[in-house]
Design an enzyme around this catalytic site. Structure first.
Site, PDB file in Angstrom:
ATOM      1  N   HIS A 380      -7.332 -12.954   4.555  1.00  0.00           N
ATOM      2  CA  HIS A 380      -7.020 -12.550   5.938  1.00  0.00           C
ATOM      3  C   HIS A 380      -8.229 -12.886   6.806  1.00  0.00           C
ATOM      4  CE1 HIS A 380      -4.852 -10.084   8.906  1.00  0.00           C
ATOM      5  NE2 HIS A 380      -6.034  -9.591   9.261  1.00  0.00           N
ATOM      6  N   ASP A 423      -1.349 -12.045  -3.036  1.00  0.00           N
ATOM      7  CA  ASP A 423      -2.216 -13.027  -2.372  1.00  0.00           C
ATOM      8  C   ASP A 423      -1.521 -13.505  -1.102  1.00  0.00           C
ATOM      9  OD1 ASP A 423      -4.127 -14.874  -1.720  1.00  0.00           O
ATOM     10  OD2 ASP A 423      -3.664 -16.274  -3.348  1.00  0.00           O
ATOM     11  N   GLU A 432      -8.112  -8.726   2.819  1.00  0.00           N
ATOM     12  CA  GLU A 432      -9.170  -8.706   3.828  1.00  0.00           C
ATOM     13  C   GLU A 432     -10.473  -9.169   3.181  1.00  0.00           C
ATOM     14  OE1 GLU A 432     -10.171  -8.930   6.891  1.00  0.00           O
ATOM     15  OE2 GLU A 432      -9.745  -6.922   7.669  1.00  0.00           O
TER      16      GLU A 432
END
Length: 594
Positions: A380, A423, A432
């Protein structure tokens, strides 16, 4: 507070930045490369330490990214901020002071404990670039009146505004303007103390007296105002207290100075209850480890760590569903420090935990990006994703087919004790990434390498600029600084290359001058002479100024005339800025060449 204009800096690094920024914003991206490694990489601690630091190259911010970052796909960004530098917090681009200070101090502590691992693998040079970049940012954030802090900037960027943006950081300032700056002279003891700890460690590790001066001033400020920051961090990195941060900084300043006033301050502020692993919001365990270094008594530290180790023997150490890998590696760094300095031995437990993180887990996934063929691929992270807006992100299936490999980034990892993991770029709990995540990963890798000596570094990494490792303790650092000297008739750009070893640096200087093309412009900004002014003109001009010898079709004499957009008798980064401003609709075409 005055914003420093970077628009007229005529330096090669700015040109390189613009080229990379243009590529990141507009040029088609290639498919994400596959980076493979053998199953034996679950104990390749040398490579893990090497890779773990590249996340910071990817998250560098400011006007020196093109020069300092090791990533080929990053360029300068947020160059109008009055405080230059620092590191983007996570997959976003704000700079939050508390995790920023925690990260720098935890990285510094890892190097302090396991310096020999960095030196023997030739990685000290890379680490020092990162550490000094942090230190420079902390000092730039601090205004001194004598030896006292008159004010300091504890955050860059409003988190909510920043999170409304999804694109490369190089384009953010054009779309959203300069970041909001949070300055104070009466609060943020927690952040000031973390900055002080990081600077004290950088002084201990590398001996920069200025770092020590600022560390003392920031800790003095923290104990003078005695309050936490709320405006800005609330909702993102709200702090519970500042005393653990003060104790953490005081311990390191005592080790740096042997001044008993810092020892007394540490003892006065150190919480007796630990309660949580070393992390951005609670450095109590870390502070107790510093105290153990000073006193030689590791009983409190080992009592806490052994309880956690014994309760998770042969199972994944799971502290929280949000970023579980960061807490796991932080416990490893603490346990490895205790193993090194006391009679306790947690090395086997740490080895098991790292083996789990590197791929031997129920998800059969390595949680370090780019490390093995089964690594997490879709963190992310805005800059690495390849998406240029929220619509592209929201319409994706969680993959990033046109992204960059975020080399060495530690993703959040399992979201429960059983190892559940997806994932997906959309999963900010499991995928993150953040500065504080990688901080203890580096320390744990260095600690494990110091014990097991397994694995080896690599000589090239896709997406990373060419590098040279210098194993054996001595490191060679090459940095480039640029100054502009103006006389009544000539503008000269001087580039100084400094080689740093354990002795005084040797310096060589070369001077280059680029003169105005002799022909007249047909259309200012049209560098490739195709009749249009577009992003490709910026890329071509940037590569030309950077003396890129691989350009298939270099600018013609007519193209160079068209490139002289500010008409200052030089083809340089000022011309790139002018074209960029036109493409961003900040100026009219008629203003080019004026």
């Amino acid at each position: 507070m005055h914003a420093k204009s970077k628009l007229q800096r005529k330096v090669k690094t700015a040109a390189l930045s613009a080229a990379m920024a243009a590529s990141a914003i507009a040029a088609p991206l290639t498919s994400m490369p596959t980076m493979t490694a053998s199953a034996g990489d679950t104990d390749n601690y040398a490579k893990l330490l090497q890779y773990s630091m590249y996340f910071y190259d990817a998250n560098m911010c400011g006007s020196h990214v093109a020069e300092k970052s090791g990533m080929t796909w990053r360029g300068n960004c947020h160059t109008s901020d009055s405080v230059d530098g620092g590191f983007h917090d996570a997959g976003d681009h704000a700079i939050f002071g508390l995790p920023q200070g925690y990260t720098a101090s935890t990285l510094g502590w890892g190097y302090y404990e396991f310096k020999e691992s960095y030196d023997s693998l030739g990685l000290t040079d890379h680490y020092r670039t990162i550490a000094d970049y942090f230190a420079t940012f902390f000092k730039n954030s601090t205004k001194l009146n004598g030896d006292s802090v008159s004010s300091f900037c504890y955050q860059l960027g409003d988190g909510n505004v920043d999170h409304s943006y999804w694109n490369a950081p190089e384009a953010q300032e054009q779309q959203q303007g300069a970041q909001k700056e949070y300055w104070t002279n009466s609060t943020a003891s927690d952040i000031a103390a973390e900055y002080a700890a990081a600077l004290a460690l950088n002084y201990i590790n590398f001996g920069n007296e200025e770092d020590l001066k600022y560390a003392k001033a920031l800790l003095s400020y923290a104990t003078r105002v005695n309050s936490i920051a709320t405006d800005g961090p609330t909702g993102f990195y709200g702090s519970d207290d500042y005393k653990d941060d003060v104790a953490w900084a005081a311990g390191w300043l005592y080790l740096a100075t042997k001044d008993n006033s810092y020892l007394n301050l540490m003892n006065q502020t150190l919480p007796t209850y630990i309660g949580w692993v070393h992390c951005w919001n609670n450095v109590t365990l870390g502070a107790h480890i510093v105290k153990a270094h000073i006193t030689g008594d590791w009983s409190t530290v080992n009592s806490y760590i052994s309880g956690k180790v014994n309760s998770t023997n042969n199972s994944y150490y799971f502290q929280d569903e949000w970023g579980s890998c960061r807490y796991n590696t932080a416990m490893q760094q603490c346990a490895l420090a205790a193993t090194k300095n006391s009679s306790a031995d947690y090395s086997a437990w740490c080895k098991y935990q790292m083996t789990y993180i590197l791929g031997q887990n129920p998800a059969n996934k390595c949680f370090v990006v780019g490390f093995t063929d089964n690594s997490a691929k879709y963190p992310h992270h805005r800059a690495a994703s390849g998406f240029t807006n929220w619509d592209e992100f929201n319409n994706s299936n969680g993959t990033c087919p046109n992204g960059h490999v975020l080399v060495g980034a530690l993703v959040g990892g399992p979201t429960d004790q059983g190892g559940s993991y997806v994932d997906s770029v959309k999963d900010y709990k499991a995928n993150e990434v953040a500065c504080d995540y990688n901080a203890a990963l580096s320390g744990a890798a260095a600690g494990l390498y110091s014990i097991y000596k397994t694995g080896s570094t690599v000589t090239s990494i896709e997406g990373v600029k060419p590098f040279t490792l210098n194993p054996g303790g001595e490191t060679t650092t090459t940095t480039t600084t640029t100054t502009t000297t103006t006389t009544t008739t000539t503008t000269t750009t001087t580039t100084t290359t400094t080689t740093t070893t354990t002795t005084e640096p040797a310096t060589t200087t070369t001077t280059t001058t680029t003169t105005q093309p002799p022909v007249q412009a047909s259309r200012y900004g049209d560098v490739d002479c195709n009749g249009l002014i577009e992003i490709n003109d910026i890329v071509l001009l940037s590569r030309y100024i950077a003396e890129d010898t691989t350009i298939p079709n270099p600018p013609t004499e007519q193209g160079l005339a068209n490139a002289n957009c500010v008409r200052d008798n030089n083809i340089d980064s000022g011309d790139i800025t002018a074209i960029s401003r036109y493409l961003a609709h900040l100026i009219q075409e008629s203003e080019l060449g004026q």
